[in-house]
Design an enzyme around this catalytic site. Structure first.
Site, PDB file in Angstrom:
ATOM      1  N   GLY A 103      -0.851   3.114   0.070  1.00  0.00           N
ATOM      2  CA  GLY A 103       0.247   2.636  -0.778  1.00  0.00           C
ATOM      3  C   GLY A 103       0.394   1.142  -0.667  1.00  0.00           C
ATOM      4  CB  THR A 146      -1.989  -2.968   1.374  1.00  0.00           C
ATOM      5  OG1 THR A 146      -2.616  -3.691   2.423  1.00  0.00           O
ATOM      6  CG2 THR A 146      -2.091  -3.744   0.088  1.00  0.00           C
ATOM      7  CB  VAL A 147       0.483   1.450   3.824  1.00  0.00           C
ATOM      8  CG1 VAL A 147       0.344   2.489   4.923  1.00  0.00           C
ATOM      9  CG2 VAL A 147       1.808   0.690   3.992  1.00  0.00           C
ATOM     10  CE  LYS A 155       5.375  -2.691   6.130  1.00  0.00           C
ATOM     11  NZ  LYS A 155       6.749  -2.197   6.179  1.00  0.00           N
ATOM     12  CG  ASP A 172      16.013  -1.260   3.215  1.00  0.00           C
ATOM     13  OD1 ASP A 172      16.900  -0.858   2.414  1.00  0.00           O
ATOM     14  OD2 ASP A 172      14.887  -1.644   2.837  1.00  0.00           O
TER      15      ASP A 172
HETATM   16  N1  LIG Z   1       3.418   5.352   8.250  1.00  0.00           N
HETATM   17  C1  LIG Z   1       3.066   5.658   7.004  1.00  0.00           C
HETATM   18  N2  LIG Z   1       2.293   6.729   6.746  1.00  0.00           N
HETATM   19  C2  LIG Z   1       1.946   7.049   5.480  1.00  0.00           C
HETATM   20  N3  LIG Z   1       2.320   6.360   4.377  1.00  0.00           N
HETATM   21  C3  LIG Z   1       3.082   5.270   4.568  1.00  0.00           C
HETATM   22  C4  LIG Z   1       3.506   4.860   5.885  1.00  0.00           C
HETATM   23  N4  LIG Z   1       4.270   3.739   5.749  1.00  0.00           N
HETATM   24  C5  LIG Z   1       4.323   3.472   4.431  1.00  0.00           C
HETATM   25  N5  LIG Z   1       3.620   4.370   3.711  1.00  0.00           N
HETATM   26  C6  LIG Z   1       3.458   4.395   2.254  1.00  0.00           C
HETATM   27  O1  LIG Z   1       2.897   3.152   1.846  1.00  0.00           O
HETATM   28  C7  LIG Z   1       3.585   2.621   0.714  1.00  0.00           C
HETATM   29  C8  LIG Z   1       4.029   1.195   0.972  1.00  0.00           C
HETATM   30  O2  LIG Z   1       4.956   1.185   2.040  1.00  0.00           O
HETATM   31  P1  LIG Z   1       5.711  -0.121   2.492  1.00  0.00           P
HETATM   32  O3  LIG Z   1       6.663   0.271   3.567  1.00  0.00           O
HETATM   33  O4  LIG Z   1       4.733  -1.209   2.769  1.00  0.00           O
HETATM   34  O5  LIG Z   1       6.424  -0.621   1.203  1.00  0.00           O
HETATM   35  P2  LIG Z   1       7.698  -0.126   0.435  1.00  0.00           P
HETATM   36  O6  LIG Z   1       8.722   0.357   1.413  1.00  0.00           O
HETATM   37  O7  LIG Z   1       7.271   0.804  -0.640  1.00  0.00           O
HETATM   38  O8  LIG Z   1       8.167  -1.449  -0.206  1.00  0.00           O
HETATM   39  P3  LIG Z   1       8.936  -2.658   0.441  1.00  0.00           P
HETATM   40  O9  LIG Z   1       8.681  -2.679   1.916  1.00  0.00           O
HETATM   41  O10 LIG Z   1       8.347  -3.794  -0.257  1.00  0.00           O
HETATM   42  O11 LIG Z   1      10.369  -2.396   0.094  1.00  0.00           O
HETATM   43  C9  LIG Z   1       4.709   3.569   0.393  1.00  0.00           C
HETATM   44  O12 LIG Z   1       4.312   4.347  -0.720  1.00  0.00           O
HETATM   45  C10 LIG Z   1       4.829   4.466   1.594  1.00  0.00           C
HETATM   46  O13 LIG Z   1       5.113   5.786   1.209  1.00  0.00           O
END
Ligand SMILES: Nc1ncnc2c1ncn2[C@@H]1O[C@H](COP(=O)(O)OP(=O)(O)OP(=O)(O)O)[C@@H](O)[C@H]1O
Length: 284
Positions: A19, A25-26, A41, A142
């Site tokens: 994602g 990016t993750v 991440k 948050d």
């Molecule tokens: N530990 C994790 N395991 C699996 N998927 C994850 C994990 N952390 C984040 N993701 C997925 O990766 C995507 C990006 O996550 P991220 O936390 O970077 O951004 P966000 O919360 O969508 O946006 P922002 O942080 O900009 O508000 C999301 O779709 C999230 O579901």
């Protein structure tokens, strides 16, 4: 390749992108030694520097605060654990628990309103995560369905410490962070605030799980903030006719403008609706 990415790749094999967030990016990754899967991440610092110094400060602080709550023994099993952090001048890479079960936003979008026993069980896990953070002096700031994940076994894990702050020395927090629908009124008002902002947001999450709607809304962020500031909590019969008085009582104690009367995360865990898991027969 930057020094941080190189150090990351010396210990982990990097897989597909899972994602993308506002800045980072993750990706899926695997420990080279054991093959165990994780999520990494990665947040590049250059766009943050251009965007907002507060965002950069928060990104640099994220690993420290995340480690404070998830270091062994973790403050709660319901926190996404941080396993390693690699940082250099260009980027921050955080190796996290892989949450393969999706997030609460997708769950409520597909299925809300949820049955009370299910909502109570989810809120109990979320409140346990918050009580653990607060015991270690960290406010998440948050809390919203998009930051509540599930692992492959369906266990709830609170993640994304990108807005978190340390209040452990008793200092009050300031700064407008969070997400309009979920943010507490004292944050919007620009006042000093405490970790109880997380309990307000978790109350809004509960309202969302039980009704599929949010308590404070508007067409723009400004209108939503006005509605939050009024803080006039209502349970429209159309969405709440079937919701129990006990669940409404807990929401009133969480989505409560008076911070001194608002429940702490520990008090949420002791509320009868949580103790009996929404009146489910399975409670014990
Ligand atoms: N530990 C994790 N395991 C699996 N998927 C994850 C994990 N952390 C984040 N993701 C997925 O990766 C995507 C990006 O996550 P991220 O936390 O970077 O951004 P966000 O919360 O969508 O946006 P922002 O942080 O900009 O508000 C999301 O779709 C999230 O579901």
């Amino acid at each position: 390749m930057s020094a941080g990415e190189e150090a990351l790749r010396s210990q982990y094999v990097i897989g597909d992108e899972i994602g993308r967030g506002r800045f980072g990016t993750v990706r899926r990754c695997f420990a080279s030694a054991t093959g165990e899967p994780f999520a990494v991440k990665s947040t590049p610092k250059a766009p943050l520097r251009e965007a907002d110094p507060l965002d950069l400060a928060l990104a640099e602080q994220e690993p420290k605060l995340h480690l404070l709550v998830s270091a062994s023994p973790p403050a709660s099993r319901h926190l996404v654990a941080l396993h390693a952090a690699f940082e250099d001048a260009d980027a921050v890479h955080l190796v996290l628990d892989l949450c393969a079960g999706g997030d609460l936003f997708s769950l409520v979008s597909a299925r809300a309103p949820l049955p009370e026993p299910e909502a109570a069980d989810l809120l109990a896990q979320l409140a346990d995560a918050l009580a653990g953070c607060h015991r270690r002096g960290v406010a998440h700031r948050d809390v919203k369905p998009d930051n509540v994940f599930f692992d492959a076994n369906g266990v709830l894990k609170l993640g994304d410490f990108g807005s978190a702050e340390w209040f452990g020395d008793g200092r009050a927090m300031t700064g407008l962070v969070g997400t309009p629908y979920y943010v507490a009124p004292e944050v919007v008002a620009g006042r000093e605030y405490t970790e109880k902002v997380d309990v307000w947001s978790a109350g809004v999450v509960l309202y969302m799980m039980l009704s599929g709607t949010v308590p404070f809304y508007g067409a723009t962020a400004g209108e939503i903030f006005e509605s939050v500031l009024r803080g006039n909590l209502r349970f429209p019969p159309r969405a709440f006719a079937a919701v129990s008085p006990e669940a409404k009582d807990l929401m009133r104690r969480m989505i409560c403008k008076d911070v001194s009367r608002r429940f702490s995360a520990e008090q949420v865990l002791r509320h009868p609706w949580i103790v009996t898991r929404g009146g489910s027969a399975a409670a014990g």
